[in-house]
Scaffold this motif. Structure first.
Motif, PDB file in Angstrom:
ATOM      1  N   ARG A 172      -4.826   1.615  49.179  1.00 46.29           N
ATOM      2  CA  ARG A 172      -6.276   1.527  48.987  1.00 46.29           C
ATOM      3  C   ARG A 172      -7.001   1.791  50.311  1.00 46.29           C
ATOM      4  O   ARG A 172      -8.194   1.505  50.441  1.00 46.29           O
ATOM      5  N   ALA A 173      -6.292   2.361  51.273  1.00 43.31           N
ATOM      6  CA  ALA A 173      -6.861   2.625  52.594  1.00 43.31           C
ATOM      7  C   ALA A 173      -7.544   3.989  52.601  1.00 43.31           C
ATOM      8  O   ALA A 173      -6.887   5.028  52.497  1.00 43.31           O
ATOM      9  N   ILE A 174      -8.855   3.988  52.715  1.00 41.60           N
ATOM     10  CA  ILE A 174      -9.638   5.228  52.768  1.00 41.60           C
ATOM     11  C   ILE A 174      -9.735   5.655  54.223  1.00 41.60           C
ATOM     12  O   ILE A 174     -10.310   4.942  55.059  1.00 41.60           O
ATOM     13  N   ASP A 175      -9.166   6.809  54.532  1.00 42.11           N
ATOM     14  CA  ASP A 175      -9.148   7.284  55.915  1.00 42.11           C
ATOM     15  C   ASP A 175     -10.489   7.933  56.251  1.00 42.11           C
ATOM     16  O   ASP A 175     -10.615   9.151  56.395  1.00 42.11           O
ATOM     17  N   HIS A 176     -11.511   7.091  56.363  1.00 40.22           N
ATOM     18  CA  HIS A 176     -12.873   7.552  56.634  1.00 40.22           C
ATOM     19  C   HIS A 176     -13.666   6.363  57.155  1.00 40.22           C
ATOM     20  O   HIS A 176     -13.182   5.233  57.153  1.00 40.22           O
ATOM     21  N   PHE A 177     -14.922   6.627  57.635  1.00 38.39           N
ATOM     22  CA  PHE A 177     -15.736   5.518  58.109  1.00 38.39           C
ATOM     23  C   PHE A 177     -16.743   5.053  57.065  1.00 38.39           C
ATOM     24  O   PHE A 177     -17.543   4.163  57.327  1.00 38.39           O
ATOM     25  N   PHE A 178     -16.736   5.670  55.868  1.00 36.28           N
ATOM     26  CA  PHE A 178     -17.500   5.174  54.732  1.00 36.28           C
ATOM     27  C   PHE A 178     -16.873   5.695  53.448  1.00 36.28           C
ATOM     28  O   PHE A 178     -15.998   6.559  53.486  1.00 36.28           O
ATOM     29  N   CYS A 179     -17.285   5.139  52.329  1.00 35.36           N
ATOM     30  CA  CYS A 179     -16.719   5.559  51.045  1.00 35.36           C
ATOM     31  C   CYS A 179     -17.284   6.919  50.663  1.00 35.36           C
ATOM     32  O   CYS A 179     -18.423   7.019  50.199  1.00 35.36           O
ATOM     33  N   GLU A 180     -16.502   7.955  50.868  1.00 34.73           N
ATOM     34  CA  GLU A 180     -16.911   9.313  50.513  1.00 34.73           C
ATOM     35  C   GLU A 180     -15.920   9.842  49.479  1.00 34.73           C
ATOM     36  O   GLU A 180     -14.714   9.664  49.613  1.00 34.73           O
ATOM     37  N   VAL A 181     -16.449  10.517  48.466  1.00 33.75           N
ATOM     38  CA  VAL A 181     -15.631  10.929  47.321  1.00 33.75           C
ATOM     39  C   VAL A 181     -14.405  11.753  47.724  1.00 33.75           C
ATOM     40  O   VAL A 181     -13.293  11.448  47.279  1.00 33.75           O
ATOM     41  N   PRO A 182     -14.515  12.812  48.532  1.00 37.05           N
ATOM     42  CA  PRO A 182     -13.314  13.591  48.880  1.00 37.05           C
ATOM     43  C   PRO A 182     -12.211  12.756  49.515  1.00 37.05           C
ATOM     44  O   PRO A 182     -11.026  12.990  49.271  1.00 37.05           O
ATOM     45  N   ALA A 183     -12.595  11.776  50.338  1.00 34.72           N
ATOM     46  CA  ALA A 183     -11.598  10.920  50.988  1.00 34.72           C
ATOM     47  C   ALA A 183     -10.938   9.984  49.992  1.00 34.72           C
ATOM     48  O   ALA A 183      -9.795   9.549  50.198  1.00 34.72           O
ATOM     49  N   MET A 184     -11.635   9.650  48.898  1.00 35.05           N
ATOM     50  CA  MET A 184     -11.090   8.743  47.903  1.00 35.05           C
ATOM     51  C   MET A 184     -10.198   9.463  46.897  1.00 35.05           C
ATOM     52  O   MET A 184      -9.277   8.857  46.341  1.00 35.05           O
ATOM     53  N   LEU A 185     -10.459  10.746  46.656  1.00 32.50           N
ATOM     54  CA  LEU A 185      -9.683  11.486  45.661  1.00 32.50           C
ATOM     55  C   LEU A 185      -8.203  11.565  46.026  1.00 32.50           C
ATOM     56  O   LEU A 185      -7.338  11.584  45.142  1.00 32.50           O
ATOM     57  N   VAL A 186      -7.908  11.601  47.323  1.00 34.71           N
ATOM     58  CA  VAL A 186      -6.508  11.711  47.747  1.00 34.71           C
ATOM     59  C   VAL A 186      -5.726  10.436  47.429  1.00 34.71           C
ATOM     60  O   VAL A 186      -4.494  10.446  47.436  1.00 34.71           O
ATOM     61  N   LEU A 187      -6.429   9.338  47.138  1.00 35.54           N
ATOM     62  CA  LEU A 187      -5.765   8.080  46.809  1.00 35.54           C
ATOM     63  C   LEU A 187      -5.442   7.970  45.321  1.00 35.54           C
ATOM     64  O   LEU A 187      -4.678   7.085  44.918  1.00 35.54           O
ATOM     65  N   SER A 188      -6.017   8.832  44.515  1.00 35.40           N
ATOM     66  CA  SER A 188      -5.825   8.735  43.067  1.00 35.40           C
ATOM     67  C   SER A 188      -4.429   9.189  42.667  1.00 35.40           C
ATOM     68  O   SER A 188      -3.853  10.114  43.252  1.00 35.40           O
ATOM     69  N   CYS A 189      -3.892   8.542  41.636  1.00 37.83           N
ATOM     70  CA  CYS A 189      -2.550   8.879  41.175  1.00 37.83           C
ATOM     71  C   CYS A 189      -2.588   9.788  39.947  1.00 37.83           C
ATOM     72  O   CYS A 189      -1.575   9.965  39.273  1.00 37.83           O
ATOM     73  N   VAL A 190      -3.738  10.357  39.636  1.00 36.38           N
ATOM     74  CA  VAL A 190      -3.840  11.291  38.515  1.00 36.38           C
ATOM     75  C   VAL A 190      -4.385  12.621  39.026  1.00 36.38           C
ATOM     76  O   VAL A 190      -4.910  12.721  40.140  1.00 36.38           O
ATOM     77  N   ASP A 191      -4.249  13.630  38.206  1.00 32.12           N
ATOM     78  CA  ASP A 191      -4.728  14.965  38.552  1.00 32.12           C
ATOM     79  C   ASP A 191      -6.262  14.974  38.513  1.00 32.12           C
ATOM     80  O   ASP A 191      -6.868  14.632  37.492  1.00 32.12           O
ATOM     81  N   THR A 192      -6.876  15.346  39.612  1.00 39.64           N
ATOM     82  CA  THR A 192      -8.339  15.352  39.694  1.00 39.64           C
ATOM     83  C   THR A 192      -8.912  16.768  39.696  1.00 39.64           C
ATOM     84  O   THR A 192     -10.062  16.989  40.088  1.00 39.64           O
ATOM     85  N   THR A 193      -8.119  17.733  39.242  1.00 39.55           N
ATOM     86  CA  THR A 193      -8.532  19.142  39.290  1.00 39.55           C
ATOM     87  C   THR A 193      -9.823  19.389  38.527  1.00 39.55           C
ATOM     88  O   THR A 193     -10.725  20.083  39.012  1.00 39.55           O
ATOM     89  N   HIS A 194      -9.923  18.828  37.321  1.00 41.75           N
ATOM     90  CA  HIS A 194     -11.120  19.055  36.502  1.00 41.75           C
ATOM     91  C   HIS A 194     -12.364  18.483  37.177  1.00 41.75           C
ATOM     92  O   HIS A 194     -13.446  19.082  37.132  1.00 41.75           O
ATOM     93  N   TYR A 195     -12.196  17.318  37.794  1.00 38.25           N
ATOM     94  CA  TYR A 195     -13.344  16.729  38.493  1.00 38.25           C
ATOM     95  C   TYR A 195     -13.733  17.596  39.692  1.00 38.25           C
ATOM     96  O   TYR A 195     -14.928  17.796  39.961  1.00 38.25           O
TER      97      TYR A 195
END
Length: 314
Positions: A172-195
């Motif tokens: 759950r570690a976001i490698d960023h200094f704020f919650c930004e969507v691209p940085a959070m997508l890499v943490l997801s365990c599902v395919d986010t291609t459509h999003y």
């Protein structure tokens, strides 16, 4: 780890921009100073525009909204980043992270549309001065500002809901200094291609189209300026266009590069560096570029200071 064990309802961890070192403290101090300057500049602009009747024009009305957006945007990110660094606590709750995403996307999207509206205002003022009172009246400026906020909010609601809907199965570690969507997508365990495809389409609406309109507006402005007989007027107009385009490139360039690339091409260090431009630096430059260099604003500032001085003397 299976998706059944996802932690979408738990706290996230923001790894931040710096590590805990003396050098990092120096850079953080610089960011804090820039933050204070940004808040001061933009607050001053809003007060000036509100108090000075000479600044009650569509251009400055839109500028006041830009200043308000910049205040909210930098306040949404910098205080949390500084607090985390000083306290050593890097956690952010699921709700707080969602709110940070929502507010950030609302303000980023709204600013993109607002900058395009401001470039249109300058285009009409310089290229069609006689039609300016008709093409840029109070109703049109209110419609532009309100539309930027409304569309930005709707877009943000959709993206925030989708981004937080994805399950986060591992770290759950976001490698960023704020919650930004691209940085959070890499943490997801599902395919986010459509999003990502939907985000790309959204980027075209909020990034490519407004930036293209801005460039087209300033090209027309420059062509009109070249026909001016006064060298002083040409020099002033060229200088204004140059500084305006510099800020636009600083804002749209990193924004496009961050939000319109597939997540496999993202690197944390690069994303953090790019985010500094449109979250910290540009909000501090906007008041200087768009207003403080303007004679009307300088006169209004002198009048306000003179008025306050006389009031204290009396």
């Amino acid at each position: 780890m299976g998706c059944e064990n996802h932690t979408s309802s738990s706290d996230f961890i923001l790894l931040g921009l710096f590590s805990s070192s003396q050098t990092s403290l120096i850079f953080l101090s610089i960011i804090f100073i820039v933050f204070i300057i940004t808040i001061t500049e933009n607050t001053m602009m809003i007060i000036l525009i509100h108090r000075e009747s000479k600044l009650h024009t569509p251009m400055y009305f839109l500028l006041s909204h830009l200043s308000f957006i910049d205040i909210l945007h930098t306040s949404n990110i910098v205080p949390k980043m500084i607090t985390d660094f000083l306290s050593g606590s890097k956690t952010i709750s699921f709700v707080a992270c969602g709110f940070q995403i929502f507010l950030s996307l609302t303000l980023l999207g709204g600013e993109c549309l607002l900058l395009a509206a401001m470039s249109y205002d300058r285009y009409v003022a310089i290229c069609h001065p006689l039609r300016y009172p008709i093409l840029m009246n109070d109703y049109v400026s209110v419609l532009m500002a309100g539309g930027a906020w409304f569309i930005g909010i709707i877009n943000s609601i959709v993206h925030t809901a989708y981004a937080l809907h994805f399950p986060f199965c591992g770290s759950r570690a976001i490698d960023h200094f704020f919650c930004e969507v691209p940085a959070m997508l890499v943490l997801s365990c599902v395919d986010t291609t459509h999003y990502e495809q939907a985000a790309y389409a959204s980027g075209i609406i909020f990034l490519f189209i407004p930036s293209s309109l801005i460039f087209a507006s300033y090209v027309q402005i420059l062509l009109t300026v070249l026909q001016m007989k006064s060298k002083k007027a040409r020099k002033k107009s060229f200088s204004t266009c140059f500084f305006h385009m510099t800020v636009v490139i600083m804002y749209y360039g990193p924004f496009i590069f961050t939000y319109m690339r597939p997540k496999k091409y993202h690197t944390p260090g690069q994303d953090k560096l790019l985010a500094i431009f449109y979250t910290i630096l540009t909000p501090s430059f906007n008041p200087i570029i768009y207003s403080i260099r303007n004679k009307d604003v300088l006169d209004a500032m002198k009048n306000m200071l003179r008025s306050n001085f006389l009031h204290k003397m009396l």
